[in-house]
Scaffold this active site. Structure first.
Site, mmCIF file in Angstrom:
data_model
loop_
_atom_site.group_PDB
_atom_site.id
_atom_site.type_symbol
_atom_site.label_atom_id
_atom_site.label_comp_id
_atom_site.label_asym_id
_atom_site.label_seq_id
_atom_site.Cartn_x
_atom_site.Cartn_y
_atom_site.Cartn_z
ATOM 1 N N GLY A 105 -5.718 -17.154 -2.638
ATOM 2 C CA GLY A 105 -6.516 -17.672 -1.539
ATOM 3 C C GLY A 105 -5.823 -18.812 -0.819
ATOM 4 O O GLY A 105 -5.782 -18.867 0.415
ATOM 5 N N THR A 112 -13.954 -12.401 -11.687
ATOM 6 C CA THR A 112 -15.209 -12.759 -12.330
ATOM 7 C C THR A 112 -15.075 -14.092 -13.057
ATOM 8 O O THR A 112 -14.256 -14.225 -13.961
ATOM 9 C CB THR A 112 -15.631 -11.687 -13.344
ATOM 10 O OG1 THR A 112 -15.658 -10.427 -12.680
ATOM 11 C CG2 THR A 112 -17.011 -11.995 -13.890
ATOM 12 N N LEU A 137 0.016 -7.971 -12.118
ATOM 13 C CA LEU A 137 -0.404 -9.235 -12.717
ATOM 14 C C LEU A 137 0.169 -10.391 -11.910
ATOM 15 O O LEU A 137 1.386 -10.503 -11.750
ATOM 16 C CB LEU A 137 0.081 -9.306 -14.160
ATOM 17 C CG LEU A 137 -0.166 -10.627 -14.898
ATOM 18 C CD1 LEU A 137 -1.656 -10.855 -15.126
ATOM 19 C CD2 LEU A 137 0.596 -10.651 -16.223
ATOM 20 N N LYS A 149 -12.367 -3.502 -11.972
ATOM 21 C CA LYS A 149 -11.583 -3.309 -10.757
ATOM 22 C C LYS A 149 -11.731 -1.892 -10.212
ATOM 23 O O LYS A 149 -11.804 -1.688 -8.994
ATOM 24 C CB LYS A 149 -10.107 -3.609 -11.036
ATOM 25 C CG LYS A 149 -9.824 -5.069 -11.358
ATOM 26 C CD LYS A 149 -10.293 -5.993 -10.250
ATOM 27 C CE LYS A 149 -10.015 -7.447 -10.569
ATOM 28 N NZ LYS A 149 -10.544 -8.365 -9.523
#
Length: 326
Positions: free
Chosen positions: A24, A96, A211, A186
């Site tokens: 982000g 999550t 990953l 996912k």
């Protein structure tokens, strides 16, 4: 839904949700540099991770005239709708959180299966909010390679079946049987997003990432459940945040982007690669680095997934009229 045709067109507003993690942060920085107004929506994260933040950079972005900050709970449709209001694009990132990180999620997190339901509901809310946003042009949905690679193994001599690509989905029954909750979450959340996108007419592109490596990564990351099997079958892959952020930008801005894209820039196929990853996961900085195996003992695992589709997208993007990726 019409995408931009050139860099000269006035940049619009886009939303990054969740904007608080490494990906982000990288997306917000790139989008601001590219001239967008950015709605940076963050989920509740009481647990602070200073190693993921640059205080000077954080202060600079908070004061940026084209940055708007929002708080959005992934299970609160109205909060999501407020964050994406007026935006032409959404970068959807969801991991999550633990029960201590969001009271609204606590009812789901008594068991690991509940995390799956929470992520599916979040995907549903995000796509529904985008479908109700008249200005929305494209959603870039951050998914995972774990939504691709987990399935019963075919016969070893079936080379075609051994190769996986963007058309491959992880097997839900297989994931439940072996309690691969990250893969199950996912897979189901991405399928939910695709179903809603097609039903509501939302232009969506999915990035199925390896990953994500970087500060804070530990062996307890849910992606790594079953990592030895992923390694043995040539599908253990990683990606750094800069490469992943660039892929998201290309998927949003390039008109030819479509469907799913496997995204990674490192395949763990040799013992020394596995040793480097294991060392990265060791929390103690003082721990010695495992020596690389002697060259005559190396066993190279055949790589079963590739990024050919993404490579073409990045080539199309960088050879177009979209400016520098950064």
């Amino acid at each position: 839904m019409r995408m931009r045709e050139s860099n000269e067109e006035e940049k619009k507003s886009v939303c990054v949700m969740d904007a608080s993690g490494p990906l982000g942060h990288a997306l917000v920085a790139r989008l601001l540099r590219r001239g967008y107004t950015v709605h940076a929506a963050t989920y509740p994260h009481p647990q602070h991770h200073p190693e993921l933040e640059d205080e000077e950079e954080e202060e600079e972005y908070q004061q940026h005239p084209r940055l708007k900050l929002f708080r959005a709970d992934p299970l609160d449709y109205h909060a999501i709708a407020d964050a994406v209001h007026g935006c032409s694009g959404l970068f959807a990132i969801f991991n999550t959180p633990s029960s201590s990180q969001s009271q609204s999620l606590s009812c789901f997190l008594d068991e690991e299966e509940g995390m799956v339901e929470a992520e599916v509901r979040a995907a549903h809310n995000i796509l529904e909010a985008c479908a109700q946003t008249d200005t929305m042009e494209r959603v870039v949905f951050n998914s995972s390679v774990t939504a691709v690679v987990w399935r019963p193994q075919p016969e070893e001599d079936d080379d075609a079946a051994l190769q996986l690509d963007e058309n491959t989905w992880s097997d839900l029954t297989f994931c439940r049987r072996f309690k691969l909750w990250h893969a199950l979450a996912k897979t189901l959340s991405e399928r939910t997003a695709w179903a809603l996108a097609m039903d509501r007419g939302v232009d969506m592109v999915a990035i199925n990432a390896g990953l994500l490596t970087g500060p804070g990564l530990t062996a307890g990351h849910p992606y790594l459940k079953g990592a030895p099997d992923m390694y043995d079958h040539g599908v253990l892959v990683t990606v750094d945040v800069d490469f992943l952020a660039d892929a998201h930008i290309a998927a949003y801005e390039c008109p030819t982007a479509y469907g799913r894209y496997l995204c990674f820039n490192n395949a763990i196929c040799r013992p020394e690669d596995a040793a480097k990853l294991a060392q990265m996961l060791i929390s103690s900085a003082a721990a010695p680095r495992p020596p690389a195996p002697p060259s005559d003992e190396l066993k190279v695992i055949p790589q079963r997934i590739h990024t050919k589709k993404l490579n073409k997208l990045m080539l199309d993007f960088t050879s177009g009229v979209y400016g520098d990726i950064n």
